[in-house]
Write a protein that holds these residues in place. Structure first.
Motif, PDB file in Angstrom:
ATOM      1  N   LEU A  35       0.828  -1.202   0.000  1.00 58.55           N
ATOM      2  CA  LEU A  35       0.000   0.000   0.000  1.00 58.55           C
ATOM      3  C   LEU A  35       0.864   1.254   0.000  1.00 58.55           C
ATOM      4  O   LEU A  35       0.612   2.194  -0.761  1.00 58.55           O
ATOM      5  CB  LEU A  35      -0.917   0.006   1.231  1.00 58.55           C
ATOM      6  N   VAL A  36       1.887   1.246   0.829  1.00 64.05           N
ATOM      7  CA  VAL A  36       2.749   2.427   0.948  1.00 64.05           C
ATOM      8  C   VAL A  36       3.605   2.602  -0.295  1.00 64.05           C
ATOM      9  O   VAL A  36       3.805   3.724  -0.774  1.00 64.05           O
ATOM     10  CB  VAL A  36       3.624   2.333   2.211  1.00 64.05           C
ATOM     11  N   LEU A  37       4.112   1.527  -0.843  1.00 58.50           N
ATOM     12  CA  LEU A  37       4.924   1.596  -2.057  1.00 58.50           C
ATOM     13  C   LEU A  37       4.127   2.211  -3.217  1.00 58.50           C
ATOM     14  O   LEU A  37       4.624   3.086  -3.930  1.00 58.50           O
ATOM     15  CB  LEU A  37       5.408   0.200  -2.454  1.00 58.50           C
ATOM     16  N   ILE A  38       2.896   1.763  -3.373  1.00 54.06           N
ATOM     17  CA  ILE A  38       2.056   2.295  -4.454  1.00 54.06           C
ATOM     18  C   ILE A  38       1.734   3.765  -4.192  1.00 54.06           C
ATOM     19  O   ILE A  38       1.740   4.590  -5.116  1.00 54.06           O
ATOM     20  CB  ILE A  38       0.761   1.464  -4.579  1.00 54.06           C
ATOM     21  N   PHE A  39       1.483   4.090  -2.934  1.00 52.85           N
ATOM     22  CA  PHE A  39       1.172   5.473  -2.594  1.00 52.85           C
ATOM     23  C   PHE A  39       2.341   6.407  -2.885  1.00 52.85           C
ATOM     24  O   PHE A  39       2.169   7.455  -3.519  1.00 52.85           O
ATOM     25  CB  PHE A  39       0.781   5.576  -1.120  1.00 52.85           C
ATOM     26  N   VAL A  40       3.543   6.049  -2.412  1.00 49.75           N
ATOM     27  CA  VAL A  40       4.683   6.949  -2.614  1.00 49.75           C
ATOM     28  C   VAL A  40       5.031   7.067  -4.097  1.00 49.75           C
ATOM     29  O   VAL A  40       5.494   8.118  -4.548  1.00 49.75           O
ATOM     30  CB  VAL A  40       5.917   6.508  -1.786  1.00 49.75           C
ATOM     31  N   MET A  41       4.781   6.020  -4.867  1.00 46.80           N
ATOM     32  CA  MET A  41       4.988   6.110  -6.301  1.00 46.80           C
ATOM     33  C   MET A  41       3.979   7.075  -6.926  1.00 46.80           C
ATOM     34  O   MET A  41       4.321   7.865  -7.819  1.00 46.80           O
ATOM     35  CB  MET A  41       4.859   4.727  -6.950  1.00 46.80           C
ATOM     36  N   SER A  42       2.745   7.029  -6.438  1.00 48.12           N
ATOM     37  CA  SER A  42       1.715   7.950  -6.939  1.00 48.12           C
ATOM     38  C   SER A  42       2.077   9.393  -6.610  1.00 48.12           C
ATOM     39  O   SER A  42       1.937  10.294  -7.448  1.00 48.12           O
ATOM     40  CB  SER A  42       0.352   7.598  -6.329  1.00 48.12           C
ATOM     41  N   VAL A  43       2.537   9.617  -5.381  1.00 47.84           N
ATOM     42  CA  VAL A  43       2.956  10.962  -4.965  1.00 47.84           C
ATOM     43  C   VAL A  43       4.126  11.435  -5.813  1.00 47.84           C
ATOM     44  O   VAL A  43       4.158  12.579  -6.279  1.00 47.84           O
ATOM     45  CB  VAL A  43       3.327  10.965  -3.467  1.00 47.84           C
ATOM     46  N   PHE A  44       5.082  10.546  -6.027  1.00 43.35           N
ATOM     47  CA  PHE A  44       6.247  10.884  -6.849  1.00 43.35           C
ATOM     48  C   PHE A  44       5.822  11.302  -8.248  1.00 43.35           C
ATOM     49  O   PHE A  44       6.272  12.327  -8.773  1.00 43.35           O
ATOM     50  CB  PHE A  44       7.183   9.682  -6.917  1.00 43.35           C
ATOM     51  N   LEU A  45       4.934  10.538  -8.864  1.00 43.71           N
ATOM     52  CA  LEU A  45       4.490  10.840 -10.229  1.00 43.71           C
ATOM     53  C   LEU A  45       3.728  12.159 -10.285  1.00 43.71           C
ATOM     54  O   LEU A  45       3.926  12.960 -11.202  1.00 43.71           O
ATOM     55  CB  LEU A  45       3.604   9.706 -10.755  1.00 43.71           C
ATOM     56  N   TYR A  46       2.868  12.390  -9.278  1.00 41.60           N
ATOM     57  CA  TYR A  46       2.107  13.637  -9.286  1.00 41.60           C
ATOM     58  C   TYR A  46       3.024  14.851  -9.181  1.00 41.60           C
ATOM     59  O   TYR A  46       2.899  15.805  -9.953  1.00 41.60           O
ATOM     60  CB  TYR A  46       1.081  13.676  -8.146  1.00 41.60           C
ATOM     61  N   VAL A  47       3.923  14.820  -8.208  1.00 37.24           N
ATOM     62  CA  VAL A  47       4.792  15.986  -8.001  1.00 37.24           C
ATOM     63  C   VAL A  47       5.723  16.172  -9.191  1.00 37.24           C
ATOM     64  O   VAL A  47       6.058  17.299  -9.570  1.00 37.24           O
ATOM     65  CB  VAL A  47       5.588  15.853  -6.685  1.00 37.24           C
ATOM     66  N   LEU A  48       6.135  15.070  -9.818  1.00 37.87           N
ATOM     67  CA  LEU A  48       6.940  15.155 -11.031  1.00 37.87           C
ATOM     68  C   LEU A  48       6.201  15.944 -12.107  1.00 37.87           C
ATOM     69  O   LEU A  48       6.766  16.819 -12.768  1.00 37.87           O
ATOM     70  CB  LEU A  48       7.272  13.743 -11.515  1.00 37.87           C
TER      71      LEU A  48
END
Length: 225
Positions: free
Chosen positions: A27-40
């Motif tokens: 859950l956390v791995l997918i979340f931080v990847m989503s955050v990374f992509l958004y901020v990118l």
């Protein structure tokens, strides 16, 4: 009386260890990847938008900066509106609509940015219509980050919020730096218009990531029940 071991606040090392342990959960791995992509996406577009105005739409430098401020205003307005819209629509559907809207703005407005009337632009009033419409992508972009964070924190026990906040800060910073660097690189190599077209790639990846994020949050809710 001395405080019990349970009342003693965790040390910096303990907090860091908790953050690392948490980061390996699906859950956390997918979340931080989503955050990374958004901020990118946000930083890639936001930080290079003045340069885009100047080099692609041929606006003077000072007007380019003024026009880019519409993007910041759009982010603020979008986050205010999102709170009301989410009362009536599921967060996952809403974020997908936002991402599709962002992609449509890129696809339909970027081809118009090369058209120039040939008139000299002396003030913000003289800027072409597309210069006003392009930063409205911020309206679509605005809800994604706070909604992701809200859903994630709601899926966790309260004592896990602190290490989760640390991960959010780290991956937000990483995504912002990466987004600016990547966009800048492609700005130089393939031109500003094509560099902005490439933002479609992380948008598609974020749609995919949101699907798995929704699946994991549903599992988390079942386990908490």
């Amino acid at each position: 009386t001395k405080p019990s071991q349970q009342d003693t606040p965790p040390s910096i090392v303990d907090g860091f260890v908790d953050m690392i342990k948490m980061s390996i959960k699906p859950l956390v791995l997918i979340f931080v990847m989503s955050v990374f992509l958004y901020v990118l996406i946000e930083q890639g577009i936001g930080s290079w938008l003045p340069t885009f105005y100047n080099e692609v739409i041929n606006l003077p430098s000072h007007i380019s900066v003024q026009m880019a401020s519409i993007f910041a205003a759009s982010l603020a307005i979008g986050r205010l509106l999102a709170g009301q819209i989410l009362k009536f629509i599921n967060w996952h559907l809403f974020l997908n609509i936002c991402l599709i809207g962002m992609a449509l703005i890129i696809v339909f407005l970027l081809p118009l940015t090369g058209a120039s009337s040939g008139e000299e632009i002396k003030s913000i009033v003289d800027a072409p219509l597309v210069a006003y419409l392009l930063p409205l992508i911020g309206l679509m972009m605005a809800p994604i980050y706070p909604v992701l964070n809200s859903v994630m924190l709601s899926s966790l026990a309260r004592h896990k919020h602190a290490p989760m906040t640390g991960l959010i800060v780290v991956f937000s910073a990483f995504g912002g730096t990466t987004g600016s660097l990547i966009t800048g690189y492609f700005f130089q190599e393939v031109g500003g218009k094509n560099a902005f077209y490439l933002a479609l790639i992380p948008m598609v990846l974020l749609i995919i990531s949101l699907y798995f994020f929704k699946q994991e949050t549903q599992k988390s809710s079942v386990n908490k029940s």
